[in-house]
Design a protein around this motif. Structure first.
Motif, short mmCIF file in Angstrom:
data_model
loop_
_atom_site.label_atom_id
_atom_site.label_comp_id
_atom_site.label_asym_id
_atom_site.label_seq_id
_atom_site.Cartn_x
_atom_site.Cartn_y
_atom_site.Cartn_z
N ARG A 1 55.55 51.52 14.74
CA ARG A 1 56.89 50.86 14.67
C ARG A 1 57.44 50.46 13.44
NH1 ARG A 1 54.05 47.90 18.79
NH2 ARG A 1 53.79 46.24 17.35
N ASN A 2 56.38 50.21 12.27
CA ASN A 2 56.88 49.84 11.13
C ASN A 2 57.21 51.23 10.27
OD1 ASN A 2 56.11 47.46 11.13
ND2 ASN A 2 54.16 47.72 10.27
N HIS B 1 46.34 49.05 18.60
CA HIS B 1 47.43 48.16 18.29
C HIS B 1 47.97 48.33 16.96
CE1 HIS B 1 49.75 44.66 18.36
NE2 HIS B 1 49.12 44.03 17.23
N LEU B 2 47.08 48.28 16.09
CA LEU B 2 47.43 48.84 14.77
C LEU B 2 48.10 50.01 14.31
CD1 LEU B 2 44.41 47.67 12.62
CD2 LEU B 2 46.68 46.49 12.70
N LYS B 3 47.62 50.97 15.16
CA LYS B 3 48.47 52.50 15.10
C LYS B 3 49.86 52.49 15.76
CE LYS B 3 48.07 57.03 16.84
NZ LYS B 3 47.10 58.14 17.80
N ASN B 4 49.92 51.50 16.92
CA ASN B 4 51.36 51.45 17.58
C ASN B 4 52.43 50.69 16.51
OD1 ASN B 4 50.57 52.70 19.82
ND2 ASN B 4 49.92 50.72 20.88
N GLN C 1 58.81 53.73 11.82
CA GLN C 1 60.18 53.98 12.48
C GLN C 1 61.24 53.28 11.91
OE1 GLN C 1 60.29 53.75 16.82
NE2 GLN C 1 62.39 54.48 16.94
N GLU C 2 60.88 51.87 11.63
CA GLU C 2 61.97 50.90 11.17
C GLU C 2 62.20 51.00 9.63
OE1 GLU C 2 60.47 46.97 13.81
OE2 GLU C 2 60.12 47.20 11.63
N LEU C 3 61.18 51.81 9.11
CA LEU C 3 61.13 52.01 7.61
C LEU C 3 62.14 53.39 7.48
CD1 LEU C 3 60.33 51.79 4.66
CD2 LEU C 3 58.39 53.20 4.83
N MET C 4 61.93 54.14 8.38
CA MET C 4 62.81 55.69 8.30
C MET C 4 64.34 55.09 8.52
SD MET C 4 61.00 58.05 7.29
CE MET C 4 62.02 59.20 7.90
N GLU C 5 64.66 54.20 9.59
CA GLU C 5 65.95 53.81 9.97
C GLU C 5 66.52 53.19 8.73
OE1 GLU C 5 65.20 53.08 14.63
OE2 GLU C 5 65.46 51.37 13.33
N ALA C 6 65.71 52.39 7.99
CA ALA C 6 66.01 51.78 6.79
C ALA C 6 66.35 52.51 5.73
CB ALA C 6 65.29 50.64 6.36
N LEU C 7 65.69 53.59 5.36
CA LEU C 7 66.12 54.61 4.43
C LEU C 7 67.16 55.51 4.77
CD1 LEU C 7 62.19 55.75 3.62
CD2 LEU C 7 63.76 54.32 2.13
N ASN C 8 66.99 55.74 6.04
CA ASN C 8 68.45 56.63 6.14
C ASN C 8 69.84 55.77 6.15
OD1 ASN C 8 66.75 58.65 7.44
ND2 ASN C 8 66.54 58.07 9.40
N LYS C 9 69.61 54.49 6.41
CA LYS C 9 70.70 53.76 6.19
C LYS C 9 71.04 53.59 4.85
CE LYS C 9 72.82 49.14 7.45
NZ LYS C 9 72.43 47.96 8.13
#
Length: 418
Positions: free
Chosen positions: A58-59, A51-54, A61-69
């Motif tokens: 997700r975190n 669960h923590l790994k998933n 992926q969200e962080l990468m999206e925020a950094l890309n933005k």
């Protein structure tokens, strides 16, 4: 007797074996339960780890999206892309100190007293200050043809690198038409990237709440009230731009969006101002046409704006400029001749003019104008060194026609970015 002891010993051993067996079975059962519990804990721990790994994925992926933005936003800001239309003001905290540059407007425009903060919508700005010259270029939509790109090309291409560093050109979009605002921003971000990035060119738009209600009313074409509203709005547009430019520079040069500048105009302005032996001048005219090419000391702009706002409903701004001289400089009881003599000393005219009016399509809908600076035309006819033909794309009309035209080519209309 001996057999009896043997039987008792056997019985005791049997009891002991039975007890040990029971004890062993009990311990085995307990151990089995413990092993089961341990396995359950291990399974639960494994589920938690998954669960923590998933969640971590997700975190991430969200962080990468925020950094890309964020990176995209930074890249857009650095390249001043076409879609960069970001209104950077009107988001101040209520307790934040607000510049009072525009507070003078509330004394003359009562409807603004209900407004908390008065400031333009800043479209593109590096907030450049501390320069010697600010050049103001108000612009509005014309019906069929615009001249803004030619005007900006002549202004920025005829500055040296050092002159550009010591100045800022401010384009003020004074039009409620959102399509026109976008077209201006798109054009400038494509053609003048270098100037935008260095901060030597800014674009602002005047908020619509600035104008009195009478200017928002709809009028029929040809109605006299339509022209009156256009004239009133023009005065207010100049005042707003002056107030915005005032804290940026030592001097303010008023221009329009349908002029072209003479070769080395900026060098000549700088040299002329520095050559004056007295600082006791009212303003300097670098063009005799209307409000074009008027140079003011920024420290005096508030006084000019106050006077313009007192009479903005009564006269065009170029006539108000003559009136303020009469009010401030001509003493009561003084003869007109004496006042006129002082006029020559403090209202200085540079000859020949450094700016020519090229717009034919007026900013007032449905009208054309062929206004030209005759002093500049005479200079062009008499002295080739004073001509405007050094600007790429500009060609001289035949002598006697007193007109200038532009070839519509990318080479002629594109600012020099190299």
């Amino acid at each position: 007797m001996r057999a009896k002891h043997v039987n008792q010993l056997i019985s005791l051993v049997a009891v002991l074996l039975f007890s040990f067996s029971c004890f062993s079975i009990s311990r085995m059962a307990q151990t089995s339960n413990q092993l089961t519990n341990c396995r359950n804990h291990i399974l639960e721990f494994k589920e938690n780890i998954l669960h923590l790994k998933n969640k971590t994925q997700r975190n991430r992926q969200e962080l990468m999206e925020a950094l890309n933005k964020i990176n995209n936003n930074i890249r857009q800001r650095e390249n001043v892309s076409v879609n960069f239309v970001e209104k950077e003001v009107n988001t101040f905290d209520e307790n934040e100190a607000v510049p009072n540059t525009f507070e003078v407007l509330k004394s003359f425009l009562p409807h603004l007293r209900k407004v908390g903060r008065i400031y333009p919508d800043v479209i593109i700005s590096k907030e450049k200050t501390g320069v010697s010259f600010a050049l103001g270029v108000p612009t509005i939509k014309r019906e069929d043809h615009g001249y803004l790109k030619q005007t900006l090309t002549s202004l920025v291409s005829r500055m040296t690198h050092e002159e550009a560093q010591d100045s800022v050109v401010i384009v003020s979009v004074a039009d409620s038409n959102e399509d026109y605002l976008k077209s201006v921003v798109d054009m400038i971000t494509k053609k003048f990237k270098k100037q935008l990035k260095s901060g030597s060119l800014e674009v602002i738009s005047i908020p619509q709440f600035f104008y009195p209600d009478v200017l928002h009313a709809k009028h029929s074409p040809g109605d006299s009230q339509t022209f009156e509203s256009w004239r009133i709005k023009q005065v207010l547009d100049f005042c707003f731009l002056m107030l915005y430019a005032q804290p940026k520079a030592m001097y303010y040069l008023q221009l329009e969006d349908d002029i072209i500048a003479k070769k080395m105009y900026f060098t000549k302005i700088t040299d002329f101002v520095h050559s004056l032996t007295s600082d006791n001048w009212f303003y300097i005219e670098f063009s005799v046409l209307g409000f074009i090419g008027k140079l003011f000391k920024s420290e005096d702009l508030n006084d000019f704006v106050r006077f313009f706002l007192m009479f903005y409903k009564d006269k065009p701004i170029d006539l108000l400029l003559g009136d303020i001289f009469q009010v401030k400089m001509c003493h009561p009881g003084e003869t007109p001749e004496k006042c006129a003599e002082r006029n020559k000393q403090i209202r200085i005219r540079y000859k020949p003019s450094l700016f020519q009016h090229v717009g034919i399509q007026s900013s007032f809908p449905g009208t054309e104008q062929y206004l030209k600076d005759s002093t500049l035309i005479v200079a062009v006819a008499g002295d080739a060194d004073h001509s405007l033909d050094a600007l790429p794309g500009a060609r001289r009309a035949p002598l006697g026609t007193e007109r200038w035209s532009w070839e519509k080519s990318d080479e002629a209309l594109t600012a020099r970015d190299s």
